[in-house]
Design a protein around this motif. Structure first.
Motif, short mmCIF file in Angstrom:
data_model
loop_
_atom_site.label_atom_id
_atom_site.label_comp_id
_atom_site.label_asym_id
_atom_site.label_seq_id
_atom_site.Cartn_x
_atom_site.Cartn_y
_atom_site.Cartn_z
N ASP A 71 24.71 -67.65 -14.52
CA ASP A 71 25.48 -66.43 -14.27
C ASP A 71 26.45 -66.20 -15.43
O ASP A 71 27.66 -66.40 -15.32
N LEU A 113 36.15 -55.86 -17.53
CA LEU A 113 36.39 -57.28 -17.73
C LEU A 113 37.83 -57.62 -17.36
O LEU A 113 38.77 -56.88 -17.68
N PRO A 134 28.96 -64.66 -18.02
CA PRO A 134 29.95 -63.58 -17.89
C PRO A 134 29.57 -62.37 -18.73
O PRO A 134 29.21 -62.50 -19.91
N SER A 189 29.46 -57.44 -10.26
CA SER A 189 28.80 -56.22 -10.73
C SER A 189 29.79 -55.13 -11.08
O SER A 189 29.59 -53.96 -10.77
N VAL A 246 35.50 -62.60 -17.73
CA VAL A 246 34.55 -62.34 -16.65
C VAL A 246 34.86 -60.97 -16.06
O VAL A 246 35.96 -60.44 -16.24
N PRO A 247 33.92 -60.36 -15.32
CA PRO A 247 34.23 -59.09 -14.65
C PRO A 247 35.30 -59.26 -13.58
O PRO A 247 35.51 -60.35 -13.05
N SER A 260 27.80 -61.64 -12.53
CA SER A 260 27.34 -60.79 -13.61
C SER A 260 25.84 -60.57 -13.68
O SER A 260 25.40 -59.43 -13.87
N THR A 316 30.51 -59.33 -23.27
CA THR A 316 31.81 -59.83 -22.88
C THR A 316 32.67 -59.98 -24.12
O THR A 316 32.21 -59.71 -25.25
N ASP A 376 32.10 -53.20 -14.19
CA ASP A 376 32.01 -52.94 -15.63
C ASP A 376 33.30 -53.29 -16.36
O ASP A 376 33.33 -53.29 -17.59
N ASN A 411 29.88 -57.62 -18.76
CA ASN A 411 30.03 -56.34 -18.09
C ASN A 411 28.63 -55.84 -17.69
O ASN A 411 27.64 -56.54 -17.84
#
Length: 711
Positions: A460, A499, A462, A495, A490-491, A602, A469, A497, A464
């Motif tokens: 997973d 960060l 990280p 999900s 990370v977001p 992500s 990132t 957009d 957008n």
């Protein structure tokens, strides 16, 4: 996304100035002694152009499916002289479409004439093409008795059928490419229809009005000469047809006449094949040079464009959720990227990658955990959307010893560097640029497209929504191995957009060890990569939200997830092998796993994954530039993650509302046909069994084509 294979530039120079001066002096002395009239000198041959001359007439065909999008705007509208609300189409969202329109087919013919002076081109072009732009615009007509009609009647809807345009072109030619801008007039015919029920009798009446529109168009494009008579290209145009006058659309029983105005606009992307009957003037060095044979010095300038069209026929689907895959559809995606670089010092480089993207994956990139189009983004748009996907600086610290020459390439200025070195990258980038690489399966623009085959899908990483990132990456490199680590944003939530700026509280840490070897007995190179990741993000715990829902505290498990998100850690690992078996045949394999306790942030909804396959060059059938690939993947979920989906949960990509669990299995094969050293057409087939881990759905077959060009 991984950097793609790219060519390089070479700078040619001619020398011998001193020899020329000496010969000139000798010739002058000889003439003085001889006193004979000098012979007529032969004019120097003009330098051969390094670009194609596109002058002359041309004809062609163009077409796309699902890659053009429009917008209908109706209003002000009235019934019986009273305004009707909610008649303007809205913007697309990831989970619903409230009015944007998508073409199911666009295609036609074009022709024109070019004039060229040096590398600069100007011309005129006309085209005529059919479209199927249509979308009902829903309205419950509040206040007129339609509030309880379900589904809401599309009181007014529109459809355009035939477009025509006359455009001027201004362009610039370099090597075998032409880039150009266009502007001019555009027209179309359209049909506007009204449908409404008689609330007293239940009868349905309808009315139709045929309209003609004349407006303007603006656009840009690129094309590449593949032979002296044929060129491939991509052409984007924005078409605005303006607004009609007010017109009537019949009468609603008991309420009076319906009146409205209509306006149409669209964004259209076309793949084109052009025929030049008198031939293109293609210089020999342009025709024979590979892009990899040139060196730009302190600067690096490259680009790519990729068009993917993919369809899925119908399949078994007894029920459907908000994130389910839908059968009988075709969708397209298009990207165009510039890779710009400059060497600030001998050890410092700066890079910037602007990218246009357009289109959606099937079902808006939903319905399959190992999704089937690696170019599809969760941030898809119905119109070309510009993003600054990468901007980063790279500082290299040489540690002495042996050196290596690095040719100019994508995000790589030509340079000489120490083999043993430390590199530091800071800025915006994709973690896949540096981690989980694989020469046989890592670039969906040229090789495998399934997310679980070109990447370790339980990782997973990280990012957008488009997959990028911001952070820092450090790498220590030696001939036999490399170690790299990254600390990135990370977001803000799954999900998302945006960060999260709180990098000291919520961030992602990734570490990878890469071992390089030569396989004993085969004398072929290989690499083994082992990666670890640990991300802290704002997520929900699957076991907790299932318990809250089953106890009745929340009616909807997705509400429970949203209400209980807080900083939580997700950890996992992957192992990645690439191994050449012969100079033309390579093997790849990946295995990845995550803890499966908390939501993914992500990438996708996978807790464990195993994939592998083979990649074969076409040397045996005298097509060394072609590639045949076959791969397979199997994905699974943790028990708590399964319970989340079984209770109606919605993940990053999947969620059928319920779940009859089974592992998701995928098979993919592709053939990449090299038309030139810079243009590739691929044919792709995928079979997915138990899409979204659901035994009640599928199996689903996916058919795709891909056009990729780079320079």
């Amino acid at each position: 996304m991984a950097p793609e294979r790219r060519g390089t530039w070479a700078m040619r120079r001619t020398g011998g100035a001193g020899i020329g001066v000496a010969l000139g002096l000798c010739a002058g002395l000889a003439q003085a002694a001889d006193l004979r009239p000098p012979a007529l000198s032969t004019p120097a041959a003009p330098a051969t152009p390094t670009f194609v001359d596109w002058s002359g007439p041309y004809l062609g065909i163009e077409g796309s499916a699902g890659a053009s999008f429009g917008n209908y705007r109706f209003g002000p509208s009235t019934i019986g002289g009273q305004p009707i609300p909610a008649f303007q189409s809205g913007d697309s969202t990831r989970r619903s479409d409230t009015g944007r329109t998508a073409t199911t087919a666009v295609g036609g013919l074009f022709g024109g004439y070019n004039w060229q002076t040096g590398p600069y081109l100007y011309g005129l072009e006309a085209d005529l093409y059919g479209a199927n732009l249509k979308r009902p615009v829903p309205s419950n007509a509040v206040g007129f008795g339609y509030e309880d009609v379900d589904p809401p009647f599309s009181v007014i809807r529109g459809k355009t059928d035939l477009y025509g345009a006359l455009r001027a072109r201004l362009g610039y030619s370099f090597e075998s490419y032409l880039v150009y801008a266009t502007f001019g007039l555009a027209g179309a015919n359209a049909r506007v229809l009204a449908t409404y029920p008689d609330l007293a009798t239940g009868a349905v009446a309808s009315a139709r009005r045929d309209l003609s529109f004349l407006g303007f168009t603006l656009g840009a494009g690129v094309q590449y000469a593949i032979t002296p008579n044929l060129a491939l290209g991509l052409d984007y145009r924005y078409v605005d047809l303006g607004r009609s006058g007010r017109f009537d659309l019949g009468n609603v029983p008991g309420l009076g006449p319906v009146t409205t105005q209509a306006a149409f606009s669209s964004h259209q992307m076309m793949a084109r094949l052009s025929w030049y009957p008198y031939g293109l003037k293609l210089p020999a060095e342009v025709a024979e040079d590979a892009p990899a044979s040139r060196d730009t010095g302190r600067y690096s300038f490259h680009g790519q464009t990729t068009f993917v069209m993919q369809g899925v026929p119908g399949f078994r689907a007894p029920y459907r959720g908000e994130n389910s895959l839908v059968g009988n559809q075709v969708q397209s995606t298009t990207t165009a990227t510039l890779f710009l670089g400059v060497k600030l010092t001998d050890s410092t480089e700066l890079y910037y990658n602007p990218e246009f993207s357009q289109g959606f994956g099937l079902s808006r990139t939903l319905g399959v955990a190992g999704f089937v189009n690696g170019e599809a983004q969760k941030a898809g748009a119905p119109f070309p959307k510009l993003r600054s996907n990468r901007y980063f600086i790279r500082q290299t610290f040489g540690l002495g010893g042996a050196t290596e020459d690095v040719p100019d390439g994508v995000n790589q200025v030509a340079m000489t560097r120490d083999v043993e070195r430390i590199s530091v990258v800071a800025g915006k980038f994709a973690l896949g640029d540096f981690f989980d690489g694989n020469v046989y399966a890592h670039d969906p623009r040229v090789d495998f497209m399934n997310w679980s085959i070109w990447g370790s899908s339980a990782w997973d990483f990280p990012a957008n929504l488009p997959g990028f990132t911001q952070g820092v990456m450090v790498e220590y490199n030696r001939p036999e191995f490399a170690i790299r680590a990254a600390y990135t944003q990370v977001p803000k939530e799954p999900s998302n957009d945006v960060l999260d700026p709180r990098v000291f509280e919520r961030a992602g840490t990734n570490i990878e060890f890469e071992e390089r070897h030569v396989l004993p007995g085969l004398d072929q190179p290989g690499k083994l990569r082992i990666g670890l990741f640990s991300n802290v993000g704002n997520t929900a715990n699957y076991r907790q939200v299932v318990g809250l829902t089953q106890s009745g505290i929340y009616d909807d498990i997705n509400d429970a997830a949203a209400a209980t998100r807080r900083p939580r850690r997700k950890t996992g690992a992957y192992i990645n092998l690439e191994q050449a078996l012969t100079p033309d045949l390579g093997l790849f394999a990946r295995a990845s796993v995550s803890d499966g306790r908390n939501e993914s942030l992500s990438f996708t909804d996978v807790d464990r994954s195993l994939s592998g396959g083979l990649s074969l060059k076409g040397t045996a059938w005298e097509r060394p530039g072609d590639t045949l690939g076959i791969g397979a993947a199997i994905n699974g979920l943790s028990p708590s993650h399964r319970a989340f989906f079984a209770n109606g949960g919605l993940g990053l990509l999947i969620g059928d509302g319920r779940l009859n669990y089974g592992t998701e299995r995928a098979l993919e094969t592709y053939y990449a046909l090299s038309l030139t050293k810079a243009v590739t057409v691929s044919f792709n087939y995928q079979l997915v069994v138990n899409p979204a881990y659901n035994r009640d759905r599928g199996p689903a077959n996916f058919f795709g084509t891909r056009l990729h060009a780079d320079f």
